[in-house]
Design an enzyme around this catalytic site. Structure first.
Site, PDB file in Angstrom:
ATOM      1  N   THR A 185     -11.898  30.259  -0.890  1.00 39.28           N
ATOM      2  CA  THR A 185     -11.048  30.999  -1.824  1.00 39.28           C
ATOM      3  C   THR A 185     -11.449  32.463  -1.879  1.00 39.28           C
ATOM      4  OG1 THR A 185     -10.854  28.951  -3.099  1.00 39.28           O
ATOM      5  CG2 THR A 185     -10.084  30.959  -4.160  1.00 39.28           C
ATOM      6  N   TYR A 235     -20.698  20.904   1.963  1.00 39.59           N
ATOM      7  CA  TYR A 235     -19.254  21.081   1.775  1.00 39.59           C
ATOM      8  C   TYR A 235     -18.541  20.485   2.986  1.00 39.59           C
ATOM      9  CZ  TYR A 235     -14.848  23.702   1.070  1.00 39.59           C
ATOM     10  OH  TYR A 235     -13.545  24.084   0.894  1.00 39.59           O
ATOM     11  N   LYS A 258     -19.602  18.672  -1.915  1.00 41.06           N
ATOM     12  CA  LYS A 258     -18.231  19.045  -2.244  1.00 41.06           C
ATOM     13  C   LYS A 258     -17.339  18.255  -1.301  1.00 41.06           C
ATOM     14  CE  LYS A 258     -14.862  22.799  -2.498  1.00 41.06           C
ATOM     15  NZ  LYS A 258     -14.551  24.218  -2.187  1.00 41.06           N
TER      16      LYS A 258
END
Length: 298
Positions: A51, A139, A167
């Site tokens: 992001t 992640y 994640k």
């Protein structure tokens, strides 16, 4: 619910955007974004992730972003610093820097493009775990990284005390179940719309994109589930669902969330190539979603 490692990261961690101005990182606005999250009451902020357009940041910018966010957080919220790379040595450099400037943990994405064997994934994270002291969040997002870190590999990685979080962005309930059943790792959803489903399996929260826009509702969703108010958690799941899907389905993250923030009067600056703005049709669809949600669209 049994205790897990890094339990203090339960709840909402917002993956903050990186604002740009005249082609450069706008550090003042970045720190304002962190303050917005502090006021909202999030558990953590996550700079320089997907992001945050990390693939477009230079090493110098990446490190300055991490430092600026740690400064702005000032111990009021945790910082889960994005420090992954497709080169193990680059990931090591960034993760060591995150530790040096005071990040609370490091978010390390699977080494993308290389498509390593499972042993390669294991050795990548093993080196980081044996070199730094801060907790590491594995992640796993095969949609961006081209290959899945299989549950068996993550279970092997759980032997390292400072690999404390995952994640989980595979979208697989089975993968999440396997990890939670066989480790004490803290699992965080990597998809906003799957926060409640994954929490029902034992995940402890979410690393969120929509947290940039509606942090209070995502915080409440997590809290409602944790106190056993499943009806309220389900209500919030369906309330936020269209917003969550727009952030991913209209275009590539973070294109939609940056557009939404601008519509809400929180200018985030430009996107960096190769990312490009939403089309007019996509903008109108996003605007309608924000209006239906009850947000004050400009």
């Amino acid at each position: 619910m049994p205790n897990t490692r890094c339990e203090t990261f339960a709840g909402l961690s917002t993956a903050v955007i990186t604002p740009f101005k005249n082609g450069a990182v706008d550090y003042e606005t970045l720190q304002q974004q962190v303050e917005y999250q502090i006021v909202a009451g999030v558990t953590a902020v996550v700079p320089a992730g997907t992001t945050g357009e990390s693939p477009t940041l230079s090493f110098e910018e990446h490190e300055k972003v991490l430092h600026a966010v740690v400064e702005a957080a000032a111990g009021k919220v945790k910082v889960l610093a994005g420090s992954g790379a497709n080169s193990t040595q680059e990931a090591l450099r960034l993760t060591k820097f995150a530790q040096k400037v005071g990040a609370d943990a490091a978010l390390v994405v699977a080494p993308y493009y290389n498509k390593p064997a499972q042993e390669g994934f294991f050795q990548h994270y093993k080196l980081l775990a044996e070199t730094v002291d801060i907790p590491i969040c594995v992640y796993n997002i095969p949609g961006r990284c081209a290959k899945n870190i299989e549950p068996e590999t993550i279970i092997r990685l759980a032997q390292f005390k400072n690999i404390g979080l995952v994640k989980e962005a595979t979208g697989s309930m089975d993968q999440t179940s396997a990890i939670i059943a066989q480790t004490d790792l803290t699992v965080l959803s990597g998809d906003d719309s799957l926060t409640l489903p994954l929490m029902s399996l034992g995940a402890r929260g979410v690393v969120s994109v929509v947290g940039n826009i509606i942090p209070q509702d995502m915080i409440e969703l997590c809290k409602a589930f944790n106190v056993g108010n499943i009806e309220r958690a389900r209500e919030l799941h369906y309330k936020t669902y269209a917003m969550c899907r727009d952030m991913l389905s209209l275009s590539t993250n973070p294109i939609p969330v940056k557009a939404a923030m601008k519509m809400l009067g929180r200018d985030t600056g430009d996107l960096r190539l190769p990312l490009t703005p939403l089309s007019e049709k996509e903008m109108e669809k996003l605007r309608e979603t924000l209006k239906k949600y009850g947000l004050p669209v400009s």
